[in-house]
Enzyme design. Sequence first.
Site, PDB file in Angstrom:
ATOM      1  CG  HIS A   1      -1.768   0.791   0.827  1.00  0.00           C
ATOM      2  ND1 HIS A   1      -2.743   1.431  -0.015  1.00  0.00           N
ATOM      3  CD2 HIS A   1      -3.206   1.246   2.203  1.00  0.00           C
ATOM      4  CE1 HIS A   1      -2.916   2.185   0.915  1.00  0.00           C
ATOM      5  NE2 HIS A   1      -3.377   1.870   1.785  1.00  0.00           N
TER       6      HIS A   1
ATOM      7  CG  HIS B   1      -4.524   0.173  -8.175  1.00  0.00           C
ATOM      8  ND1 HIS B   1      -6.177   0.635  -8.178  1.00  0.00           N
ATOM      9  CD2 HIS B   1      -3.488   1.569  -7.104  1.00  0.00           C
ATOM     10  CE1 HIS B   1      -6.111   1.446  -6.721  1.00  0.00           C
ATOM     11  NE2 HIS B   1      -4.644   1.538  -6.766  1.00  0.00           N
TER      12      HIS B   1
ATOM     13  CG  ASP C   1       3.087   4.056  -3.974  1.00  0.00           C
ATOM     14  OD1 ASP C   1       2.993   5.334  -3.472  1.00  0.00           O
ATOM     15  OD2 ASP C   1       2.722   2.762  -3.815  1.00  0.00           O
TER      16      ASP C   1
HETATM   17  N1  CMC Z   1       4.668  -6.875 -10.888  1.00  0.00           N
HETATM   18  C1  CMC Z   1       4.120  -8.244 -11.512  1.00  0.00           C
HETATM   19  N2  CMC Z   1       3.264  -8.600 -11.773  1.00  0.00           N
HETATM   20  C2  CMC Z   1       2.199  -8.476 -11.300  1.00  0.00           C
HETATM   21  C3  CMC Z   1       1.895  -7.684 -10.466  1.00  0.00           C
HETATM   22  C4  CMC Z   1       3.621  -6.312 -10.359  1.00  0.00           C
HETATM   23  N3  CMC Z   1       3.915  -5.429 -10.061  1.00  0.00           N
HETATM   24  N4  CMC Z   1       0.923  -6.717 -10.416  1.00  0.00           N
HETATM   25  C5  CMC Z   1       0.099  -7.880 -10.675  1.00  0.00           C
HETATM   26  N5  CMC Z   1       0.754  -8.757 -10.978  1.00  0.00           N
HETATM   27  C6  CMC Z   1       0.246  -9.908 -11.900  1.00  0.00           C
HETATM   28  C7  CMC Z   1      -0.251 -10.971 -10.405  1.00  0.00           C
HETATM   29  O1  CMC Z   1       1.097 -11.752 -10.645  1.00  0.00           O
HETATM   30  C8  CMC Z   1      -1.537 -11.211 -11.319  1.00  0.00           C
HETATM   31  O2  CMC Z   1      -0.637 -12.276 -12.578  1.00  0.00           O
HETATM   32  P1  CMC Z   1      -1.153 -14.065 -12.221  1.00  0.00           P
HETATM   33  O3  CMC Z   1      -2.980 -13.155 -13.474  1.00  0.00           O
HETATM   34  O4  CMC Z   1      -0.657 -14.550 -13.366  1.00  0.00           O
HETATM   35  O5  CMC Z   1      -1.274 -14.737 -11.200  1.00  0.00           O
HETATM   36  C9  CMC Z   1      -2.062 -10.176 -11.855  1.00  0.00           C
HETATM   37  O6  CMC Z   1      -0.384  -9.667 -12.617  1.00  0.00           O
HETATM   38  C10 CMC Z   1      -3.022  -9.457 -11.405  1.00  0.00           C
HETATM   39  O7  CMC Z   1      -2.466  -8.878 -10.145  1.00  0.00           O
HETATM   40  P2  CMC Z   1      -3.262  -9.304  -8.170  1.00  0.00           P
HETATM   41  O8  CMC Z   1      -2.324  -9.873  -7.476  1.00  0.00           O
HETATM   42  O9  CMC Z   1      -4.007 -10.380  -8.589  1.00  0.00           O
HETATM   43  O10 CMC Z   1      -3.758  -8.200  -8.627  1.00  0.00           O
HETATM   44  P3  CMC Z   1      -4.289  -7.449  -7.106  1.00  0.00           P
HETATM   45  O11 CMC Z   1      -4.949  -6.282  -7.784  1.00  0.00           O
HETATM   46  O12 CMC Z   1      -4.388  -8.317  -6.262  1.00  0.00           O
HETATM   47  O13 CMC Z   1      -3.037  -6.403  -7.033  1.00  0.00           O
HETATM   48  C11 CMC Z   1      -1.426  -4.437  -6.326  1.00  0.00           C
HETATM   49  C12 CMC Z   1      -2.778  -5.131  -6.871  1.00  0.00           C
HETATM   50  C13 CMC Z   1      -1.429  -2.713  -6.215  1.00  0.00           C
HETATM   51  C14 CMC Z   1      -1.365  -4.892  -4.692  1.00  0.00           C
HETATM   52  C15 CMC Z   1      -0.364  -5.562  -7.110  1.00  0.00           C
HETATM   53  O14 CMC Z   1      -0.913  -5.153  -8.683  1.00  0.00           O
HETATM   54  C16 CMC Z   1       1.236  -5.298  -6.819  1.00  0.00           C
HETATM   55  O15 CMC Z   1       1.216  -6.214  -5.656  1.00  0.00           O
HETATM   56  N6  CMC Z   1       1.797  -4.324  -7.129  1.00  0.00           N
HETATM   57  C17 CMC Z   1       2.926  -3.774  -6.548  1.00  0.00           C
HETATM   58  C18 CMC Z   1       2.656  -2.762  -5.721  1.00  0.00           C
HETATM   59  C19 CMC Z   1       2.505  -1.184  -5.791  1.00  0.00           C
HETATM   60  O16 CMC Z   1       3.156  -0.783  -6.421  1.00  0.00           O
HETATM   61  N7  CMC Z   1       1.313  -0.949  -4.884  1.00  0.00           N
HETATM   62  C20 CMC Z   1       0.971   0.569  -4.811  1.00  0.00           C
HETATM   63  C21 CMC Z   1      -1.197   0.235  -5.398  1.00  0.00           C
HETATM   64  S1  CMC Z   1      -1.124   2.046  -5.533  1.00  0.00           S
HETATM   65  C22 CMC Z   1      -1.056   3.201  -3.972  1.00  0.00           C
HETATM   66  C23 CMC Z   1      -1.633   2.364  -3.159  1.00  0.00           C
HETATM   67  O17 CMC Z   1      -3.121   2.606  -3.257  1.00  0.00           O
HETATM   68  O18 CMC Z   1      -1.490   1.940  -2.162  1.00  0.00           O
END
Ligand code: CMC
Length: 432
Positions: free
Chosen positions: A272, A311, A367
Amino acid sequence: MPETGNGDTLTVTDNRTGRTYEIPVNEGVVRASEFRKMKAHEGDFGLMVYDPAFTNTASCRSAITHIDGEQGILEYRGYPIEELAEQSSYLETAYLLLYGELPTKSQMDEWTHDIKFHTYVHENIKKFMEGFQYDAHPMGMLVGTVAALSTFYPDAKHVADPVSRDIQTMRLIAKMPTMAAFAYRHNRGLPYVYPDNDLSYTGNFLSMLWKMSEPQYKPAPALERAIEVLFILHADHEQNCSTNAMRSVASSEADPFSATAAAAAALYGPLHGGANEAVIRMLGIIGDKKRVPEFVSRVKSGEDLLWGFGHRVYKSYDPRAKIIKRTADEVFELTGPNPLLEIALELERIALEDDYFVQRKLYPNVDFYSGIIYQALGFPVDMFPVLFAIPRTVGWLAQWREMLEDPEQKIARPRQIYAGATRRSYTPIERR
Ligand code: CMC
């Protein structure tokens, strides 16, 4: 939830019993409680919906922030984020989020005065902060100190009283920069700087951070504006992890200082508010533009995350990231470029052309570039989540106030699917 009057329904047949149910659909939503009526037999609890991480569950109705993740739209009370970032100030945006309308001139003057009136913290709060280890993480200090504020303002427990709510709201918005700056100075071994209420909200924050022996700190207007824009962009983001924590904790009628501490704790996590710190570390590890393809391969093989990408809601370019990218250019004109920017731009370019990211709709989020600006401004990475928490405080408070006034809300209490052992008898320790 008010009826929309369009009479849309969902017809569900329970194949366990053959019974058919008609469920109203309003605002594109069905009520989970409707499923409780579907029972397999007399005495059955009824159907539940299972949604770990609330990926498809609306926990409230809210009139504060609108996001269209597909289109990359973010609006506060109907105003596009781009217009607010361009024309508004953080305090004006805060007023808008809290009260629903932009303030008139006299409302703005009064609001600014009221916030400045509350910028000082009790001397014992200063002493409390001095008790932390010299190298304490400033976000840990902030979380602990915000919680401690509840003991200084016992009147904050009167959450049903709108006058008390207003006072606590002003106190929190006014004191967050003071505590954040004290945490920073503590880390540096520098004396704490008291608020200068002749300066703007952000100018005063910069003064409490950077002032040394000069009689009055004069913030560079471009830097003051950059912080103002960053604060506007981070002010609210509807039902994210920390806001959900705020609402959940405050649903027990805990005071807003305790609930804000919980929200800030949620923001502390790397997925986050800690993501921009992770971005800087990632760019540092990549180290050179030439090594970007190698890093992208590691991400694709699941060995790493591309921090600052992806996201839960945005499935296109995060509109905040676009504005931040522009702000970065303005900051670098003053501070000189951050060498990490070149690597970030190359990373973005390669990722946006790559099938892995395209198919998963992974774009830069807020971010990706914010940490690069904070670093150019001279902030250590430990301060990044703190810089997020200051402006997000108003979002948490606006959501808290909305929740308390919502007659449908009650103490948050999810259900579970019990997946543990069935009933068994206790075995004394000598027989295990
Ligand atoms: N790098 C590589 N792969 C990714 C990433 C990433 N940053 N984000 C998502 N994926 C992949 C994930 O592995 C999954 O792949 P598969 O379908 O093959 O399993 C697919 O994309 C869907 O991702 P998800 O994990 O189901 O998506 P989510 O909605 O649960 O997660 C997130 C959202 C923000 C936690 C995630 O994208 C992430 O961990 N990003 C990196 C951390 C980050 O930048 N966070 C800041 C968010 S914005 C500020 C805030 O609001 O706090």
